[in-house]
Design an enzyme around this catalytic site. Structure first.
Site, PDB file in Angstrom:
ATOM      1  N   ASP A 460     -10.469 -38.972  76.409  1.00 12.32           N
ATOM      2  CA  ASP A 460      -9.781 -39.596  75.291  1.00 12.32           C
ATOM      3  C   ASP A 460      -9.218 -40.927  75.800  1.00 12.32           C
ATOM      4  OD1 ASP A 460      -8.574 -39.904  72.767  1.00 12.32           O
ATOM      5  OD2 ASP A 460      -6.696 -39.046  73.507  1.00 12.32           O
ATOM      6  N   ASP A 839      -5.172 -35.487  75.782  1.00 10.67           N
ATOM      7  CA  ASP A 839      -3.738 -35.214  75.743  1.00 10.67           C
ATOM      8  C   ASP A 839      -3.401 -34.044  74.831  1.00 10.67           C
ATOM      9  OD1 ASP A 839      -4.251 -36.309  73.303  1.00 10.67           O
ATOM     10  OD2 ASP A 839      -2.961 -38.058  73.542  1.00 10.67           O
TER      11      ASP A 839
END
Length: 1098
Positions: A460, A839
């Protein structure tokens, strides 16, 4: 009779085939007889194989009439399950009537209307159902199939995680085939008078079972505590007569209208808001502790004559309160409470599905484990050869039948080592411990070995590769469809009353919690850049008004000009009020990742008309604006900023019609507001790389581990960050694939262009050819990039092209959470071992689907990820991969090969000894297995990892040329040396075949004679040779560089090997120096079984 095959959970992750069976009494009787005849073994076999159990005791019938259902998963694992069909008596109207089953799926959302659930009981209905994995499946006559009828049968609203008793866990554990085989082996050894060895194996098994039971018990307790923390609370239910009834959350069913308390609560169910707003902490689900605002479900369009909308979870996520989330604050009308309609309860909630995924994980498919079973089958085949050889040879030598049976079965226990599973687990246990030491927590140890094969890692962007926080780099306003020069900030007196600053100050989802501003980091940075002040109405102030008291923002006094002129549109009655510039946020349309924008409706103090402000992705915002307000060079300016790596946000404004009153705005559709906007300009946010990012990616690149970026950000911004961090080298070209869906009768097509030359296009519709002409030298120096929309079109319309694109795709931008999961699956389909690092916010699905998902969030949502890191940067990826690939996986190979060779070496020794009707002694087996094999197997796993990642992966399976060659060559060497030793001893001048008379010559009359022919020259010779062979094989297979540190750096293993070598040498030396003592004392104990004396010549 129709013998049908049904599909349940169609097109879902747990899709299964279903067959119906009816219990057959005569088959049950035959199975019972077979169980008695086999001493219970048949019962164990049917326990291990549920499909055999059903087919052996039942006959096939239609699913409608089934008493037992047999299910098989449709995934690659093809797992079998059986379930008993039960009958439930349900009073009430027919639940399968189409007019009685849609009371909450079609929500009629009228403002200030009451929701009611009317139950009319007319008759008692027999409903057939079965339960599997905490999920109930009910028979539906209309569909002629079982299905999960979440809107008809609810049950108690709780996620009951039952912690099994120790007795139940013990029963399930000991019925494992491994422990059954050990039990069989222990009984056999006891009958054969190997008492010490049998006791040692029993003790080892008990310790292993106890450790396993403790681990399983603690995992159940952890999940139960996570669920029980807020599973049962008291709730207020709004009944049809407007009465508020207090009840336990366990009594809630879909359709109930609950009152959300103003002081907050933990949601016990999934519910959709129908009035008021809530500030919610969803860290349990998303992994982000940033509060989000939930608004009430909007009214249907005014033009909708039916006055109803279809509620779907994905579409109305911003209006849904999820189970387990924390309601921090609520806002409401005077006289009306914040209400929500219950839509899902129990295990059907979002949290329930998360808990089910933990309780019933999918099995791990790894070539090493499949090959290990094949290798064990090969060992069984070898054992079968020895079994037949032992029987034939014993019959020829007229050995008693009892001895034939015992020794023939004993050779099977020798060939398949009972300590193999324990030794294989050691590497995983040590790797688990190493991960914990470097701050990585693992909830799925079976994935540790798989992670050693990772050859691609998806990252990400925001919060993973880059910092969480954003810094405002600058703004660029637009007036009269022309860009102004970039400005460093908007904190200026000249801009305080501009629409641009008003949009920055109002278009956000910030709220005050304990006096502190809280919300999305981007919103927070944007609002702080204006210098404005946010004020929220207190609960007392809200209750005094007939309307929702809005959040108010105003500029600081030092930015206000000395005098403020009144607008001609201001209310005359407000003219006498002190001059003030305040903007109230009347209505908020929260940010939607699907729409890529958010919008607010505001009203300036004293103004009659309201304003709408919009912010979001520049391309989306520009498409909603009047074309004459968007600058002609918009695309060029945006491209310039995104290439520099800025996160660009566009702003827009619209003056609303005067007929839109306060109450009308509360019910208006957002599509009506977000149209014909005026473009205001751009905000450039700088998202800095984390310091560790470039170095980690460089090390992964050197190790030939491919890296991919999966983000929800802008395409060009993502490409720029990919270049900055080294994911895309400076000299490489990036080709953007823009896919367009079918439109106006035209087929779907793909547009190709360079990221640095958007004007050059090439189209693709049917057949694949390389999209852009590249010189041959650059064929290996290009990367594909695409957006989430393009990925969706390619997945649907160009499925043959998708594998080719993901093989060279490096940047995937504007990806929705489900698309991230689809990308991981697409990469796995082209034989990548995929890691995912995120995350935990929108990455939960991808983290769970990847072979090795690492969450950088320590919040409760991280339970969806196999691995969770306390280190908030991607350096954990290298540590994780290094620990896995260089230690755990290669250790598993080393241990497996060592244990396999150990069994073959012992098999050779015993087979040679069988030829002279001899065997190894009790303490000889004990010395080999306990003092040598287990000690080495557990210590050889302690080699530390190599200092850096290497551009090689450990082998993924045991069935490969080099591995088979190493094993077979060692078998040939060991067989040769043992055979030579066996024959060489028999040709010595002092050798004489053992007879009971020689045995009695050196034994005290009080001691037993050697009935098993243990004490002979061949036995002792093979025993010592084999002991050293075990040590040599351990050294040969204890692989070091390039995956692990050399064995001499493993201090424990080094000391262990030296000690065992010295013990073997010392015992051998003592036998040669003191033959009679050793023969009479030690030899009799069967530890050496040696009577090295020179026979008397006649």
């Amino acid at each position: 009779m129709e013998k049908d095959l049904k599909i349940v959970n169609k097109e879902e992750e747990d899709e299964m085939e279903l067959q119906g069976y009816r219990v057959c009494r005569w088959r049950v009787a035959l199975v019972g007889l077979g169980v008695l005849c086999t001493g219970g073994f048949l019962l164990l076999l049917l326990y291990w194989m549920p499909e055999w159990c059903v087919k052996a005791t039942c006959t096939r019938t239609t699913v409608r009439e089934a008493q037992v259902v047999l299910l098989r998963s449709t995934d690659e694992f093809k797992r079998w399950f059986l379930a008993k069909v039960r009958v439930m008596l349900a009073p009430g109207r027919n639940p399968f009537d189409t007019n009685s089953g849609n009371f909450f799926f079609h929500l009629k959302c009228f403002l200030n209307k009451k929701f009611r659930l009317i139950s009319e009981f007319t008759f008692t209905l027999q409903i057939r159902y079965f339960t599997l994995h905490s999920k109930k499946y009910f028979w539906n006559d209309k569909l002629q199939n079982f299905e999960v009828l979440t809107r008809l049968f609810f049950g108690v609203n709780e996620m009951e995680v039952k912690v099994p008793s120790i007795l139940k866990l013990l029963f399930k554990e000991v019925l494992n085939p491994f422990y059954i085989f050990q039990l069989f082996s222990v009984i056999l050894w006891t009958v054969d008078e190997y008492h010490f060895y049998a006791i040692a194996i029993v003790i080892m098994s008990l310790v292993s079972i106890a450790a396993s039971l403790y681990t399983i018990k603690m995992q159940y307790i952890m999940v139960r505590d996570m669920v029980a923390a807020h599973s049962i609370v008291r709730v207020s239910i709004c009944r049809a007569n407007s009465e508020i009834e207090e009840a336990l959350s366990t009594d809630l069913v879909p359709g109930d209208v609950v009152v959300i308390p103003s002081n907050g609560t933990i949601m016990p169910c999934d519910a959709v808001l129908i009035s008021g707003t809530c500030i919610v902490n969803e860290s349990m689900l998303t992994g982000e502790s940033v509060p989000v605002t939930k608004t009430n479900l909007p009214n249907p369009d005014e033009g909708d004559s039916n006055g109803s909308v279809t509620y779907t979870l994905e579409e109305h996520k911003r209006h849904t309160l999820f189970c387990g989330t924390h309601i921090i604050q609520t806002r409401f009308y005077s006289g009306e409470l914040v209400k929500a309609v219950v839509v899902r309860t129990g295990f059907r909630t979002a949290k329930g599905q998360l808990v089910r995924s933990i309780l019933y994980p999918k099995p791990t498919d790894f070539k090493l484990y499949r090959d290990a079973y094949l290798f064990l089958l090969c060992l069984v085949a070898v054992a079968a050869v020895g079994f037949v050889y032992s029987i034939v040879f014993s019959i020829i030598n007229e050995v008693p039948a009892k001895t034939i049976i015992i020794e023939s079965l004993d050779i099977i226990t020798i060939t398949v080592p009972p300590a193999l599973p324990a030794a294989m687990t050691a590497g995983i246990v040590y790797a688990h411990r190493r991960l914990k030491l470097i701050g990585i927590f693992c909830i799925s140890p079976q994935r540790i070995n798989i992670c050693g094969q990772l050859n691609l890692v998806c990252f990400d962007k925001t919060g993973t590769l880059t910092e969480d926080g954003l810094d405002l780099w600058g703004v660029q306003r637009v007036e009269n469809a022309t860009f102004h020069l970039p400005e460093e900030n908007a904190y200026k007196e000249s801009l305080v009353k501009s629409q641009f600053v008003a949009c920055m100050a109002t278009c956000h989802s910030l709220t005050k919690i304990d006096g502190q501003l809280s919300g999305d980091p981007l919103d927070l940075k944007m609002f702080e850049a204006t210098g404005w002040i946010l004020e929220e109405a207190t609960e007392e102030e809200t209750s005094l008004h007939n309307r929702i008291m809005p959040t108010v923002v105003r500029p600081p006094k030092q930015l206000m000009p000395p005098e403020a002129l009144m607008s001609p549109e201001q209310d005359m009655e407000l003219y006498q009020l002190p001059s003030a510039y305040e903007i109230g946020i009347v209505r908020q349309f929260p940010f939607s990742s699907a729409l890529q924008r958010m919008c607010v409706v505001t009203r300036l103090l004293g103004e009659k008309r309201m304003d709408a402000y919009l912010k979001g992705a520049p391309e989306v915002v520009a498409s909603l604006c009047k074309k004459d307000t968007v600058p002609e060079d918009f695309a060029e300016v945006l491209e310039d900023y995104t290439k520099q790596g800025f996160r660009v946000i566009a702003l827009a404004h619209r003056r609303l019609e005067s007929k839109l009153t306060w109450h009308k705005v509360q019910g208006v559709n957002r599509d009506h507001i977000e149209a014909n906007m005026e473009f205001l300009g751009l905000i450039m946010m700088q998202n800095k790389l984390k310091p560790e990012t470039p170095g980690v990616l460089q090390e992964l690149c050197r190790a030939h581990i491919r890296t991919v970026m999966v983000t929800g950000d802008n395409m060009l911004t993502a490409i720029s960050v990919a270049r900055d961090c080294g994911m895309i080298p400076p000299q490489d070209r990036v080709i953007i694939a823009d896919a367009l869906p079918p439109r106006d009768g035209q087929a779907a097509k793909i547009t190709w262009h360079y990221a640095d030359n958007p004007s050059k296009h090439c189209y693709y519709t049917t057949t694949f050819a390389f999209p852009i002409n590249l010189p041959p030298a650059s064929l290996d120096q290009y990367h594909f990039a695409m957006s989430g929309n393009s990925f969706a079109v390619i997945t649907e319309h160009f499925q043959d092209l998708l594998p080719k694109l993901v093989l060279r795709g490096t940047v995937f931008a504007r990806m929705a959470p489900d698309q991230k999961t689809q990308l991981v699956e697409a990469l796995q389909s082209v034989d990548y071992f995929v890691g995912m690092c995120g995350d935990g916010a929108n990455d939960c699905g991808a983290l769970k689907r990847a072979h090795g998902g690492i969450s950088l969030s320590e919040l409760e949502a991280s339970v969806a990820s196999p691995f969770t890191s306390k280190t908030p940067n991607i350096s954990c990826t290298n540590n994780h991969t290094k620990t896995m690939s260089t230690v755990s996986l290669i250790t598993s190979f080393c241990v497996f090969k060592f244990m396999a060779l150990y069994s073959i070496i012992q098999y050779i020794s015993v087979t040679l000894l069988y030829s002279i009707l001899s065997n190894l002694g009790d303490l000889q087996f004990l010395f080999i297995d306990m003092a040598i094999i287990l000690v080495i197997a557990f210590t050889m796993s302690l080699n530390p990892a190599w200092k850096e990642l290497v551009p090689r992966r450990p082998p993924s399976g045991l069935i490969s040329g080099p591995l088979l060659f190493s094993v077979l060559s060692q078998i040939i060497i060991c067989l040769s040396f043992q055979t030579i030793t066996f024959l060489w001893v028999r040709h010595q001048a002092w050798y004489q075949i053992w007879t009971p008379e020689y045995d009695q010559a050196c034994l005290n009359s009080s001691e037993e004679s050697d009935d098993h022919n243990i004490q002979n020259y061949e036995n002792t010779s093979l025993f010592y040779v084999s002991c050293f062979q075990y040590l040599i094989v351990a050294i040969v297979f204890s692989k070091g560089k390039p995956f692990r540190q050399p064995s001499y750096k493993n201090f424990v293993t080094l000391v262990t090997l030296l000690f065992i070598i010295l013990v073997n040498a010392a015992v051998s030396f003592l036998v040669e120096v003191r033959p009679c003592v050793i023969h009479t004392r030690v030899g009799r104990c069967h530890i050496l079984a040696y009577h090295h004396y020179v026979p008397v010549k006649h």
